[in-house]
Design a protein around this motif. Sequence first.
Motif, PDB file in Angstrom:
ATOM      1  N   THR A   6     -23.143  -0.824 -15.161  1.00  0.00           N
ATOM      2  CA  THR A   6     -22.518  -0.559 -13.861  1.00  0.00           C
ATOM      3  C   THR A   6     -23.272   0.503 -13.067  1.00  0.00           C
ATOM      4  OG1 THR A   6     -21.018   1.036 -14.909  1.00  0.00           O
ATOM      5  CG2 THR A   6     -20.220  -1.225 -14.634  1.00  0.00           C
ATOM      6  N   HIS A   7     -24.252   1.177 -13.689  1.00  0.00           N
ATOM      7  CA  HIS A   7     -25.052   2.168 -12.980  1.00  0.00           C
ATOM      8  C   HIS A   7     -26.342   1.573 -12.423  1.00  0.00           C
ATOM      9  CE1 HIS A   7     -23.135   5.945 -14.943  1.00  0.00           C
ATOM     10  NE2 HIS A   7     -22.311   4.921 -14.987  1.00  0.00           N
ATOM     11  N   ILE A   8     -26.700   0.365 -12.852  1.00  0.00           N
ATOM     12  CA  ILE A   8     -28.010  -0.192 -12.525  1.00  0.00           C
ATOM     13  C   ILE A   8     -27.985  -0.830 -11.137  1.00  0.00           C
ATOM     14  CG2 ILE A   8     -29.815  -1.791 -13.228  1.00  0.00           C
ATOM     15  CD1 ILE A   8     -28.764  -1.597 -16.079  1.00  0.00           C
ATOM     16  N   ILE A  20     -24.328  10.071 -13.314  1.00  0.00           N
ATOM     17  CA  ILE A  20     -23.685   8.958 -12.604  1.00  0.00           C
ATOM     18  C   ILE A  20     -24.586   8.403 -11.499  1.00  0.00           C
ATOM     19  CG2 ILE A  20     -21.365   9.800 -13.102  1.00  0.00           C
ATOM     20  CD1 ILE A  20     -21.276  10.901 -10.243  1.00  0.00           C
ATOM     21  N   ALA A  24     -31.139   7.652 -19.236  1.00  0.00           N
ATOM     22  CA  ALA A  24     -29.894   7.230 -18.591  1.00  0.00           C
ATOM     23  C   ALA A  24     -28.838   8.331 -18.682  1.00  0.00           C
ATOM     24  CB  ALA A  24     -29.383   5.944 -19.231  1.00  0.00           C
ATOM     25  N   GLU A  25     -28.777   9.026 -19.815  1.00  0.00           N
ATOM     26  CA  GLU A  25     -27.834  10.131 -19.957  1.00  0.00           C
ATOM     27  C   GLU A  25     -28.170  11.263 -18.994  1.00  0.00           C
ATOM     28  OE1 GLU A  25     -28.098  11.203 -24.034  1.00  0.00           O
ATOM     29  OE2 GLU A  25     -26.793   9.570 -24.732  1.00  0.00           O
ATOM     30  N   ARG A  51     -32.007   5.495 -23.514  1.00  0.00           N
ATOM     31  CA  ARG A  51     -30.681   6.120 -23.544  1.00  0.00           C
ATOM     32  C   ARG A  51     -30.754   7.565 -23.047  1.00  0.00           C
ATOM     33  NH1 ARG A  51     -26.397   4.423 -26.340  1.00  0.00           N
ATOM     34  NH2 ARG A  51     -27.690   3.136 -27.709  1.00  0.00           N
ATOM     35  N   LEU A  99     -29.195   3.682 -11.164  1.00  0.00           N
ATOM     36  CA  LEU A  99     -30.407   3.595 -11.965  1.00  0.00           C
ATOM     37  C   LEU A  99     -31.341   2.505 -11.457  1.00  0.00           C
ATOM     38  CD1 LEU A  99     -28.902   3.874 -15.564  1.00  0.00           C
ATOM     39  CD2 LEU A  99     -30.101   5.669 -14.289  1.00  0.00           C
ATOM     40  N   VAL A 145     -28.022  -0.951 -24.884  1.00  0.00           N
ATOM     41  CA  VAL A 145     -28.122   0.197 -23.981  1.00  0.00           C
ATOM     42  C   VAL A 145     -28.001  -0.250 -22.526  1.00  0.00           C
ATOM     43  CG1 VAL A 145     -29.569   2.118 -23.212  1.00  0.00           C
ATOM     44  CG2 VAL A 145     -29.514   1.514 -25.629  1.00  0.00           C
ATOM     45  N   ASP A 205     -33.385   9.050 -12.554  1.00  0.00           N
ATOM     46  CA  ASP A 205     -32.753   7.771 -12.271  1.00  0.00           C
ATOM     47  C   ASP A 205     -33.740   6.624 -12.101  1.00  0.00           C
ATOM     48  OD1 ASP A 205     -33.818   8.272  -9.775  1.00  0.00           O
ATOM     49  OD2 ASP A 205     -31.901   8.692  -8.810  1.00  0.00           O
ATOM     50  N   GLN A 250     -24.460  -0.881 -21.807  1.00  0.00           N
ATOM     51  CA  GLN A 250     -23.682   0.360 -21.742  1.00  0.00           C
ATOM     52  C   GLN A 250     -23.748   0.997 -20.356  1.00  0.00           C
ATOM     53  OE1 GLN A 250     -24.858   3.271 -24.665  1.00  0.00           O
ATOM     54  NE2 GLN A 250     -23.563   4.884 -23.797  1.00  0.00           N
ATOM     55  N   TYR A 251     -24.936   0.911 -19.724  1.00  0.00           N
ATOM     56  CA  TYR A 251     -25.123   1.534 -18.416  1.00  0.00           C
ATOM     57  C   TYR A 251     -25.202   0.505 -17.285  1.00  0.00           C
ATOM     58  CZ  TYR A 251     -26.046   5.799 -21.034  1.00  0.00           C
ATOM     59  OH  TYR A 251     -25.923   6.891 -21.857  1.00  0.00           O
TER      60      TYR A 251
END
Length: 291
Positions: free
Chosen positions: A141-143, A117, A112-113, A109, A120, A135, A96, A138-139
């Motif tokens: 909401t995780h950052i 969840i 992140a995969e 990518r 990050l 990219v 993460d 795409q992620y």
Amino acid sequence: MSIEELQAHIEQLSAEITLQKDVLRQLERSKCAAQRQLNALRDPISQLPLEISSEIFLQCLPHGPRDPMAGKAPQLLMNICSGWTSIALSNPALWDKIDLDFPGTQVLRLWAERAGIRPLSIVLRGALDEPVAGVLAQYATHIRHLELYGMQYLHVLNSNLSVGSLCFLRALKVGPFVEGQSASLADVMALLRFAPNLVECTIDISIRNRSFPVQDLVLPSLEFLDGAVLQHLTLPSLNTLFATSGPISNQSLLLLFQRCSPPLQILALGYQNEADFPTLETGLRLVPSLT
């Protein structure tokens, strides 16, 4: 031998050399695989319960996203044996914290995969092109922590984001850019709008088109700001303000304090116009919490 016979003989030898090289490469791969299997059988960590071995791996990670080893440690753990690889891939917490001198999107990518969840922390240096921005979007909401260095094309990132994309982002740092590069005030403000819940923000870049009209923005949770973007912000929770890297007028400070009376405790200023010190004094009287 004739010329034709010698040429044919050389071609035959070349073909045999190529074949032997292929055989040698295959033997090297087989040896490496066998060595990894032997390492796994000998390794006591691989025999531990996954919860314990995963925790040991986590303790090997550097502390903090700015540590130069933050983006390398998980890969190093995977290079030991197949058992360690399995442990690393089964532990999203190892992946993460992403720190890349960015060549492309594949590694970003992939990490992140692997993080699943998990929140990050991403530090990127290099060209902020369309694939990289895609990219990140795409992620988004995780950052939780994002640092961008040398990525002057903020409008490319903004064009890939949507309202609320960075709603969980807590810490943002942009810059410095390569000397001579800058970003427009509109692009900086647009990026901040995608991150309404920021707690820490550093804008260490040259900003152009400061007089361009932009809509004011309220960042209700922002506690730390380092940068010269004040005149369009309302910051009711501001605790620390560093205004040393760019031109900030005493009038801008006064208007900020009048708008929101922040609970400011720490203030660092760069060069100030001595003739305008009365304005600064008036502004400081509005923040009695300053220490």
